[in-house]
Design a protein around this motif. Structure first.
Motif, PDB file in Angstrom:
ATOM      1  N   ASN A   2       0.841  -1.195   0.000  1.00 42.50           N
ATOM      2  CA  ASN A   2       0.000   0.000   0.000  1.00 42.50           C
ATOM      3  C   ASN A   2       0.874   1.242   0.000  1.00 42.50           C
ATOM      4  N   ASP A   3       0.258   2.381  -0.221  1.00 41.83           N
ATOM      5  CA  ASP A   3       0.997   3.641  -0.324  1.00 41.83           C
ATOM      6  C   ASP A   3       0.224   4.739   0.388  1.00 41.83           C
ATOM      7  N   TRP A   4      -0.158   4.440   1.632  1.00 45.04           N
ATOM      8  CA  TRP A   4      -0.970   5.392   2.388  1.00 45.04           C
ATOM      9  C   TRP A   4      -0.169   6.642   2.730  1.00 45.04           C
ATOM     10  N   GLN A   5      -0.830   7.798   2.628  1.00 43.38           N
ATOM     11  CA  GLN A   5      -0.194   9.069   2.962  1.00 43.38           C
ATOM     12  C   GLN A   5      -0.465   9.482   4.411  1.00 43.38           C
ATOM     13  N   SER A   6      -1.563   9.015   4.971  1.00 44.23           N
ATOM     14  CA  SER A   6      -1.914   9.379   6.340  1.00 44.23           C
ATOM     15  C   SER A   6      -2.631   8.223   7.016  1.00 44.23           C
ATOM     16  N   MET A   7      -2.659   8.240   8.351  1.00 49.33           N
ATOM     17  CA  MET A   7      -3.324   7.196   9.106  1.00 49.33           C
ATOM     18  C   MET A   7      -4.814   7.142   8.796  1.00 49.33           C
ATOM     19  N   ALA A   8      -5.388   8.278   8.414  1.00 49.30           N
ATOM     20  CA  ALA A   8      -6.818   8.328   8.102  1.00 49.30           C
ATOM     21  C   ALA A   8      -7.170   7.443   6.915  1.00 49.30           C
ATOM     22  N   GLU A   9      -6.201   7.165   6.055  1.00 49.26           N
ATOM     23  CA  GLU A   9      -6.444   6.326   4.875  1.00 49.26           C
ATOM     24  C   GLU A   9      -6.385   4.835   5.186  1.00 49.26           C
ATOM     25  N   VAL A  10      -5.698   4.478   6.265  1.00 51.30           N
ATOM     26  CA  VAL A  10      -5.465   3.061   6.565  1.00 51.30           C
ATOM     27  C   VAL A  10      -6.758   2.429   7.081  1.00 51.30           C
ATOM     28  N   PRO A  11      -7.237   1.376   6.432  1.00 50.33           N
ATOM     29  CA  PRO A  11      -8.497   0.755   6.865  1.00 50.33           C
ATOM     30  C   PRO A  11      -8.330  -0.078   8.123  1.00 50.33           C
ATOM     31  N   ALA A  12      -9.439  -0.273   8.828  1.00 56.82           N
ATOM     32  CA  ALA A  12      -9.440  -1.152  10.002  1.00 56.82           C
ATOM     33  C   ALA A  12      -9.645  -2.604   9.573  1.00 56.82           C
ATOM     34  N   LYS A  13     -10.279  -2.776   8.424  1.00 57.11           N
ATOM     35  CA  LYS A  13     -10.496  -4.105   7.844  1.00 57.11           C
ATOM     36  C   LYS A  13     -10.678  -3.932   6.351  1.00 57.11           C
ATOM     37  N   THR A  14     -10.557  -5.033   5.632  1.00 60.03           N
ATOM     38  CA  THR A  14     -10.712  -5.015   4.179  1.00 60.03           C
ATOM     39  C   THR A  14     -11.536  -6.233   3.758  1.00 60.03           C
ATOM     40  N   PRO A  15     -12.011  -6.259   2.528  1.00 57.68           N
ATOM     41  CA  PRO A  15     -12.705  -7.470   2.063  1.00 57.68           C
ATOM     42  C   PRO A  15     -11.834  -8.725   2.200  1.00 57.68           C
ATOM     43  N   LEU A  16     -10.522  -8.571   2.018  1.00 59.13           N
ATOM     44  CA  LEU A  16      -9.637  -9.728   2.154  1.00 59.13           C
ATOM     45  C   LEU A  16      -9.556 -10.187   3.604  1.00 59.13           C
ATOM     46  N   SER A  17      -9.440  -9.246   4.542  1.00 58.98           N
ATOM     47  CA  SER A  17      -9.387  -9.657   5.952  1.00 58.98           C
ATOM     48  C   SER A  17     -10.706 -10.279   6.375  1.00 58.98           C
ATOM     49  N   GLU A  18     -11.791  -9.825   5.783  1.00 62.06           N
ATOM     50  CA  GLU A  18     -13.096 -10.427   6.067  1.00 62.06           C
ATOM     51  C   GLU A  18     -13.142 -11.867   5.555  1.00 62.06           C
ATOM     52  N   ALA A  19     -12.581 -12.091   4.367  1.00 65.51           N
ATOM     53  CA  ALA A  19     -12.563 -13.441   3.787  1.00 65.51           C
ATOM     54  C   ALA A  19     -11.689 -14.378   4.617  1.00 65.51           C
ATOM     55  N   ILE A  20     -10.526 -13.895   5.045  1.00 68.06           N
ATOM     56  CA  ILE A  20      -9.625 -14.720   5.860  1.00 68.06           C
ATOM     57  C   ILE A  20     -10.266 -15.025   7.211  1.00 68.06           C
ATOM     58  N   ALA A  21     -10.864 -14.006   7.825  1.00 76.33           N
ATOM     59  CA  ALA A  21     -11.525 -14.198   9.120  1.00 76.33           C
ATOM     60  C   ALA A  21     -12.633 -15.235   9.007  1.00 76.33           C
ATOM     61  N   LYS A  22     -13.400 -15.154   7.944  1.00 74.15           N
ATOM     62  CA  LYS A  22     -14.498 -16.107   7.735  1.00 74.15           C
ATOM     63  C   LYS A  22     -13.958 -17.529   7.614  1.00 74.15           C
ATOM     64  N   ASP A  23     -12.846 -17.683   6.889  1.00 75.50           N
ATOM     65  CA  ASP A  23     -12.277 -19.016   6.702  1.00 75.50           C
ATOM     66  C   ASP A  23     -11.673 -19.542   8.000  1.00 75.50           C
ATOM     67  N   LEU A  24     -10.985 -18.663   8.759  1.00 76.75           N
ATOM     68  CA  LEU A  24     -10.422 -19.076  10.043  1.00 76.75           C
ATOM     69  C   LEU A  24     -11.528 -19.528  10.992  1.00 76.75           C
ATOM     70  N   LYS A  25     -12.613 -18.768  11.036  1.00 76.69           N
ATOM     71  CA  LYS A  25     -13.732 -19.116  11.921  1.00 76.69           C
ATOM     72  C   LYS A  25     -14.369 -20.434  11.498  1.00 76.69           C
ATOM     73  N   LYS A  26     -14.458 -20.653  10.201  1.00 79.02           N
ATOM     74  CA  LYS A  26     -15.027 -21.904   9.687  1.00 79.02           C
ATOM     75  C   LYS A  26     -14.188 -23.098  10.150  1.00 79.02           C
ATOM     76  N   ARG A  27     -12.892 -22.874  10.295  1.00 78.44           N
ATOM     77  CA  ARG A  27     -11.990 -23.927  10.759  1.00 78.44           C
ATOM     78  C   ARG A  27     -12.030 -24.101  12.277  1.00 78.44           C
ATOM     79  N   GLY A  28     -12.642 -23.153  12.977  1.00 73.30           N
ATOM     80  CA  GLY A  28     -12.784 -23.252  14.426  1.00 73.30           C
ATOM     81  C   GLY A  28     -11.957 -22.270  15.233  1.00 73.30           C
ATOM     82  N   PHE A  29     -11.145 -21.449  14.566  1.00 74.00           N
ATOM     83  CA  PHE A  29     -10.357 -20.452  15.294  1.00 74.00           C
ATOM     84  C   PHE A  29     -11.286 -19.407  15.908  1.00 74.00           C
TER      85      PHE A  29
END
Length: 197
Positions: A133-160
């Motif tokens: 990424n090439d963020w210029q300020s902290m305000a641009e940095v997301p707290a989550k992304t569609p990818l982190s949502e996909a990974i979280a969903k898969d981890l939870k499906k596995r039982g984490f």
């Protein structure tokens, strides 16, 4: 102040040497060791509801309490270990978080027994390379992304547990799956180069 101190990512204040050292030496460095990745996922889960500096200050004590995150040892924990951990003032004394760590160790080992490497599994979501990424300020940095949502969903499906999309994105930033050092931060080009090697 040096130029480095002036341009470091603002979440790592200069007045806190522990935070500054973590930012300057660890955060964003691509990690490919499966055990280390699992440890970091557990620690990020333990952070839920707390400031990361709280985990950093307790990290060595947590490591000692959890047998340096040896998944074989942690997976074998029973009631006596739970009592021992809940009585330890140097760690995060949450029964749910401790159980999540124990359960996660068992899932980690199950994956390994099935021939599924934890590192390869996680890095498959980014094609094996850090996302830059090439963020210029902290305000641009997301707290989550569609990818982190996909990974979280898969981890939870596995039982984490304790692995929602916000925790997962913080994990991704920490282990270098994504380079979220601000563009003006001296670590940004260093971490970028690590991801390209």
């Amino acid at each position: 102040m040096t130029a480095t101190q002036l341009t470091r990512c603002p979440w790592a204040p200069d007045h806190d040497p522990l935070y500054a050292a973590y930012h300057d030496a660890e955060w964003g460095v691509p990690e490919y060791d499966s055990r280390a990745l699992w440890e970091k996922l557990v620690l990020d889960g333990m952070q839920a509801g707390l400031a990361w500096i709280t985990i950093l200050r307790k990290r060595e004590t947590i490591r000692e309490a959890f047998d340096h995150f040896d998944p074989v040892k942690v997976a074998a924990y029973g009631d006596a270990d739970m009592d021992r951990l809940l009585a330890n003032p140097g760690i995060i004394r949450s029964g749910a978080k401790i159980n999540a760590a124990i359960g996660g160790a068992r899932i980690f080992l199950d994956m390994d027994e099935r021939g599924e490497d934890f590192s390869e599994y996680l890095w498959s979501f980014t094609g094996g390379k850090p996302l830059q990424n090439d963020w210029q300020s902290m305000a641009e940095v997301p707290a989550k992304t569609p990818l982190s949502e996909a990974i979280a969903k898969d981890l939870k499906k596995r039982g984490f547990k304790f692995c929602g999309p916000v925790i997962v994105y913080a994990f991704m930033q920490a282990v270098g799956m994504v380079n979220d050092h601000l563009a003006a931060c001296p670590r940004h080009p260093v971490v970028r180069k690590m991801g390209e090697s």
